[in-house]
Design an enzyme around this catalytic site. Structure first.
Site, PDB file in Angstrom:
ATOM      1  N   HIS A 281      48.579   8.279   6.789  1.00 56.49           N
ATOM      2  CA  HIS A 281      49.631   9.235   7.173  1.00 56.49           C
ATOM      3  C   HIS A 281      50.642   9.387   6.035  1.00 56.49           C
ATOM      4  CE1 HIS A 281      48.775   7.708  11.476  1.00 56.49           C
ATOM      5  NE2 HIS A 281      48.355   8.957  11.452  1.00 56.49           N
TER       6      HIS A 281
ATOM      7  N   LYS B 234      47.795   9.323  27.358  1.00 56.20           N
ATOM      8  CA  LYS B 234      47.084   8.487  26.374  1.00 56.20           C
ATOM      9  C   LYS B 234      47.825   7.157  26.235  1.00 56.20           C
ATOM     10  CE  LYS B 234      45.455   9.049  21.583  1.00 56.20           C
ATOM     11  NZ  LYS B 234      45.548   9.941  20.425  1.00 56.20           N
TER      12      LYS B 234
ATOM     13  N   ARG C 140      40.287  13.906   6.695  1.00 54.19           N
ATOM     14  CA  ARG C 140      39.682  12.718   6.078  1.00 54.19           C
ATOM     15  C   ARG C 140      38.228  12.958   5.708  1.00 54.19           C
ATOM     16  NH1 ARG C 140      41.629   9.059  11.001  1.00 54.19           N
ATOM     17  NH2 ARG C 140      40.882  10.966  11.952  1.00 54.19           N
TER      18      ARG C 140
ATOM     19  N   SER D  74      44.625   4.958  12.854  1.00 50.66           N
ATOM     20  CA  SER D  74      45.469   4.028  13.611  1.00 50.66           C
ATOM     21  C   SER D  74      44.613   3.225  14.594  1.00 50.66           C
ATOM     22  CB  SER D  74      46.546   4.793  14.388  1.00 50.66           C
ATOM     23  OG  SER D  74      47.384   5.485  13.508  1.00 50.66           O
TER      24      SER D  74
HETATM   25  O1  PNS Z   1      47.417  11.815  15.746  1.00 51.77           O
HETATM   26  P1  PNS Z   1      46.609  12.673  16.689  1.00 51.77           P
HETATM   27  O2  PNS Z   1      46.575  12.036  18.067  1.00 51.77           O
HETATM   28  O3  PNS Z   1      45.249  12.985  16.158  1.00 51.77           O
HETATM   29  O4  PNS Z   1      47.403  14.075  16.821  1.00 51.77           O
HETATM   30  C1  PNS Z   1      46.901  15.149  17.602  1.00 51.77           C
HETATM   31  C2  PNS Z   1      48.026  16.144  17.914  1.00 51.77           C
HETATM   32  C3  PNS Z   1      49.192  15.436  18.591  1.00 51.77           C
HETATM   33  C4  PNS Z   1      48.505  16.768  16.627  1.00 51.77           C
HETATM   34  C5  PNS Z   1      47.433  17.265  18.843  1.00 51.77           C
HETATM   35  O5  PNS Z   1      46.809  16.671  19.928  1.00 51.77           O
HETATM   36  C6  PNS Z   1      48.498  18.227  19.355  1.00 51.77           C
HETATM   37  O6  PNS Z   1      48.976  19.059  18.624  1.00 51.77           O
HETATM   38  N1  PNS Z   1      48.894  18.063  20.645  1.00 51.77           N
HETATM   39  C7  PNS Z   1      50.000  18.785  21.237  1.00 51.77           C
HETATM   40  C8  PNS Z   1      49.596  19.656  22.425  1.00 51.77           C
HETATM   41  C9  PNS Z   1      49.108  21.016  21.957  1.00 51.77           C
HETATM   42  O7  PNS Z   1      49.815  21.792  21.361  1.00 51.77           O
HETATM   43  N2  PNS Z   1      47.814  21.273  22.239  1.00 51.77           N
HETATM   44  C10 PNS Z   1      47.138  22.461  21.850  1.00 51.77           C
HETATM   45  C11 PNS Z   1      46.501  22.318  20.488  1.00 51.77           C
HETATM   46  S1  PNS Z   1      45.698  23.806  20.004  1.00 51.77           S
END
Ligand code: PNS
Length: 170
Positions: free
Chosen positions: A17, A41, A90, A127
């Site tokens: 990150h 989660k 990644r 993570s």
């Molecule tokens: O670190 P992560 O868990 O891979 O991050 C994923 C994250 C939080 C960036 C993604 O799940 C997200 O943007 N969630 C917010 C809800 C949202 O906007 N969902 C629609 C995505 S198109």
């Protein structure tokens, strides 16, 4: 002012990150690190703990701000007038889902997603893996900053002790 946002769970923040955050902060006037509040989660650290750790390890980047949000990312972006989401890729395995989200976020609110390739030394890092390795006593000191490592080991130790005492009570 050109602002961008780096969203994620950051449970906890890793050098992977930080690699993206450092490089993205050099490209924008302001970079917001947004920790997702996701009640569905399970997480090892609370949102407040994750924010505090991110603040600590991003102190060297003066244009980085840390915040949290719940709900749709694009709503946060619109409310804070942030036109760009920065995501690290990644490997190709990240691409399918990231592309889908990028296209959806653009369709929902015209928000652009900029993909940055993770530095190769972090391409296997996540993570989840860090937590799993640390849980079983593996060395993750190369993958997370020292302050995160200390808090990670303390939290896992606490959980192990509470599970041990629960087991003992049975
Ligand atoms: O670190 P992560 O868990 O891979 O991050 C994923 C994250 C939080 C960036 C993604 O799940 C997200 O943007 N969630 C917010 C809800 C949202 O906007 N969902 C629609 C995505 S198109």
């Amino acid at each position: 002012m050109h602002s961008a946002i780096c969203p994620g769970s950051f449970d906890p923040i890793t050098y992977g990150h930080l690699d993206i955050i450092g490089r993205a902060s050099a490209l924008y006037d302001e970079l917001v690190i947004a920790v997702l509040v996701n009640h569905t989660k399970a997480s090892l650290f609370t949102v407040e703990e994750r924010i505090e750790m991110i603040r600590e390890v991003t102190r060297e980047f003066p244009n980085v701000r840390v915040d949290s949000w719940s709900g749709l990312l694009v709503e946060y972006c619109k409310a804070h007038k942030i036109p760009v989401i920065v995501k690290g890729l990644r490997a190709v395995s990240d691409f399918d889902y990231e592309l889908q989200m990028a296209q959806m976020n653009h369709q929902l609110a015209g928000i652009e997603t900029v993909f940055m390739s993770t530095s190769p030394q972090y391409s296997f890092l996540s993570s989840s893996l860090v937590k799993e390795i640390a849980k079983y006593g593996g060395d993750v000191s190369a993958h997370v900053p020292a302050t995160v490592l200390t808090q990670l080991l303390a939290r896992l130790d606490l959980i192990a002790k509470s599970e041990g005492s629960e087991g003992g009570a049975l």
